[in-house]
Structures are given as C-alpha cells and as structure tokens.
Design a protein around this motif. Structure first.
Motif, PDB file in Angstrom:
ATOM      1  N   MET A  68       0.851  -1.170   0.000  1.00 52.64           N
ATOM      2  CA  MET A  68       0.000   0.000   0.000  1.00 52.64           C
ATOM      3  C   MET A  68       0.899   1.237   0.000  1.00 52.64           C
ATOM      4  N   SER A  69       0.577   2.143  -0.887  1.00 54.87           N
ATOM      5  CA  SER A  69       1.396   3.349  -0.996  1.00 54.87           C
ATOM      6  C   SER A  69       0.597   4.571  -0.563  1.00 54.87           C
ATOM      7  N   LEU A  70       1.326   5.630  -0.264  1.00 52.24           N
ATOM      8  CA  LEU A  70       0.653   6.889   0.079  1.00 52.24           C
ATOM      9  C   LEU A  70      -0.182   7.387  -1.088  1.00 52.24           C
ATOM     10  N   ARG A  71       0.302   7.171  -2.287  1.00 53.41           N
ATOM     11  CA  ARG A  71      -0.453   7.586  -3.477  1.00 53.41           C
ATOM     12  C   ARG A  71      -1.798   6.861  -3.530  1.00 53.41           C
ATOM     13  N   GLN A  72      -1.789   5.559  -3.275  1.00 50.78           N
ATOM     14  CA  GLN A  72      -3.046   4.815  -3.277  1.00 50.78           C
ATOM     15  C   GLN A  72      -4.007   5.350  -2.213  1.00 50.78           C
ATOM     16  N   ILE A  73      -3.462   5.697  -1.069  1.00 50.10           N
ATOM     17  CA  ILE A  73      -4.301   6.238   0.006  1.00 50.10           C
ATOM     18  C   ILE A  73      -4.872   7.591  -0.406  1.00 50.10           C
ATOM     19  N   GLU A  74      -4.049   8.436  -0.995  1.00 49.36           N
ATOM     20  CA  GLU A  74      -4.531   9.735  -1.481  1.00 49.36           C
ATOM     21  C   GLU A  74      -5.621   9.544  -2.538  1.00 49.36           C
ATOM     22  N   TYR A  75      -5.403   8.622  -3.456  1.00 43.41           N
ATOM     23  CA  TYR A  75      -6.384   8.349  -4.495  1.00 43.41           C
ATOM     24  C   TYR A  75      -7.697   7.850  -3.880  1.00 43.41           C
ATOM     25  N   PHE A  76      -7.581   6.935  -2.935  1.00 45.84           N
ATOM     26  CA  PHE A  76      -8.771   6.395  -2.281  1.00 45.84           C
ATOM     27  C   PHE A  76      -9.599   7.504  -1.639  1.00 45.84           C
ATOM     28  N   ILE A  77      -8.928   8.389  -0.905  1.00 42.42           N
ATOM     29  CA  ILE A  77      -9.632   9.484  -0.236  1.00 42.42           C
ATOM     30  C   ILE A  77     -10.329  10.377  -1.254  1.00 42.42           C
ATOM     31  N   ARG A  78      -9.655  10.702  -2.341  1.00 42.81           N
ATOM     32  CA  ARG A  78     -10.250  11.593  -3.344  1.00 42.81           C
ATOM     33  C   ARG A  78     -11.468  10.946  -3.999  1.00 42.81           C
ATOM     34  N   VAL A  79     -11.371   9.662  -4.330  1.00 42.87           N
ATOM     35  CA  VAL A  79     -12.516   8.978  -4.931  1.00 42.87           C
ATOM     36  C   VAL A  79     -13.669   8.915  -3.923  1.00 42.87           C
ATOM     37  N   ALA A  80     -13.349   8.662  -2.668  1.00 42.24           N
ATOM     38  CA  ALA A  80     -14.392   8.632  -1.636  1.00 42.24           C
ATOM     39  C   ALA A  80     -15.075   9.989  -1.522  1.00 42.24           C
ATOM     40  N   GLU A  81     -14.306  11.056  -1.572  1.00 48.88           N
ATOM     41  CA  GLU A  81     -14.871  12.403  -1.459  1.00 48.88           C
ATOM     42  C   GLU A  81     -15.701  12.782  -2.684  1.00 48.88           C
ATOM     43  N   GLU A  82     -15.232  12.395  -3.858  1.00 50.41           N
ATOM     44  CA  GLU A  82     -15.915  12.766  -5.100  1.00 50.41           C
ATOM     45  C   GLU A  82     -17.070  11.825  -5.434  1.00 50.41           C
ATOM     46  N   GLY A  83     -16.952  10.566  -5.024  1.00 51.41           N
ATOM     47  CA  GLY A  83     -17.978   9.590  -5.356  1.00 51.41           C
ATOM     48  C   GLY A  83     -17.990   9.186  -6.823  1.00 51.41           C
ATOM     49  N   HIS A  84     -16.916   9.520  -7.509  1.00 53.16           N
ATOM     50  CA  HIS A  84     -16.850   9.255  -8.947  1.00 53.16           C
ATOM     51  C   HIS A  84     -15.388   9.237  -9.375  1.00 53.16           C
ATOM     52  N   VAL A  85     -14.982   8.195 -10.071  1.00 58.33           N
ATOM     53  CA  VAL A  85     -13.581   8.062 -10.474  1.00 58.33           C
ATOM     54  C   VAL A  85     -13.191   9.156 -11.468  1.00 58.33           C
ATOM     55  N   GLY A  86     -14.056   9.462 -12.401  1.00 61.11           N
ATOM     56  CA  GLY A  86     -13.741  10.480 -13.407  1.00 61.11           C
ATOM     57  C   GLY A  86     -13.491  11.842 -12.787  1.00 61.11           C
ATOM     58  N   ARG A  87     -14.350  12.254 -11.868  1.00 56.83           N
ATOM     59  CA  ARG A  87     -14.159  13.556 -11.203  1.00 56.83           C
ATOM     60  C   ARG A  87     -12.910  13.542 -10.324  1.00 56.83           C
ATOM     61  N   ALA A  88     -12.683  12.418  -9.646  1.00 58.86           N
ATOM     62  CA  ALA A  88     -11.481  12.309  -8.810  1.00 58.86           C
ATOM     63  C   ALA A  88     -10.231  12.382  -9.679  1.00 58.86           C
ATOM     64  N   ALA A  89     -10.244  11.707 -10.815  1.00 57.61           N
ATOM     65  CA  ALA A  89      -9.090  11.733 -11.722  1.00 57.61           C
ATOM     66  C   ALA A  89      -8.818  13.153 -12.193  1.00 57.61           C
ATOM     67  N   ALA A  90      -9.866  13.884 -12.519  1.00 59.54           N
ATOM     68  CA  ALA A  90      -9.689  15.262 -12.975  1.00 59.54           C
ATOM     69  C   ALA A  90      -9.072  16.126 -11.875  1.00 59.54           C
ATOM     70  N   LYS A  91      -9.548  15.979 -10.649  1.00 65.77           N
ATOM     71  CA  LYS A  91      -9.004  16.777  -9.545  1.00 65.77           C
ATOM     72  C   LYS A  91      -7.563  16.397  -9.230  1.00 65.77           C
TER      73      LYS A  91
END
Length: 83
Positions: free
Chosen positions: A1-24
């Motif tokens: 598990m990497s910090l990047r994966q954790i950051e990505y997980f949090i952003r997807v959880a906050e956005e509720g959408h992979v596409g919006r999280a990817a854009a941010k």
C-alpha cells in the motif's frame, strides 16, 4: 500500500466518482481505477460499491477512510516536525 493509493482512495471517496477524482488529481482515469483495485486486492475487500452513477463507500471503505485520513495526517505531521 502506498501513500499515493491512500490519497487516491480518499479523493474517490470524497468525489464519489472516479472520473471527477481523476480530474481533480490530474491523472488519467484508467490508472486511478487500477490503483484503487490494487488497494482493494491488497486489503482483500472491496472499498467501494460501484454503480452506474459513480461509487459509494462499502462498509469496509467507511472504516478505512478514517484510517486513511489519519495516515496522511501523520505523514504531514512527521514531515513538518523534521523541517
């Protein structure tokens, strides 16, 4: 598990959408999805329930979210302490 994966997980959880999280995050959607899947594989449980309209946290994801935020906070505090 990497910090990047954790950051990505949090952003997807906050956005509720992979596409919006990817854009941010300014990353492409496929690598973001792969990192989330890799994290789920490592943890041995789905963190999200996937729907046609996006993603919602699973019970395991709800539990992990608090820990993920604590991990990033601890890393930021450690970084600040040594500076």
């Amino acid at each position: 598990m990497s910090l990047r994966q954790i950051e990505y997980f949090i952003r997807v959880a906050e956005e509720g959408h992979v596409g919006r999280a990817a854009a941010k995050l300014r990353v492409a959607q496929p690598p973001l999805s792969r990192q989330i899947r890799a994290l789920e594989d490592e943890l041995g449980t789905p963190l999200f329930e996937r729907t046609p309209r996006g993603m919602t946290l699973s019970p395991a994801g709800e539990t992990f979210l608090g820990h993920a935020r604590s991990i990033l906070d601890a890393v930021a505090n450690a970084r600040d302490a040594v500076r």
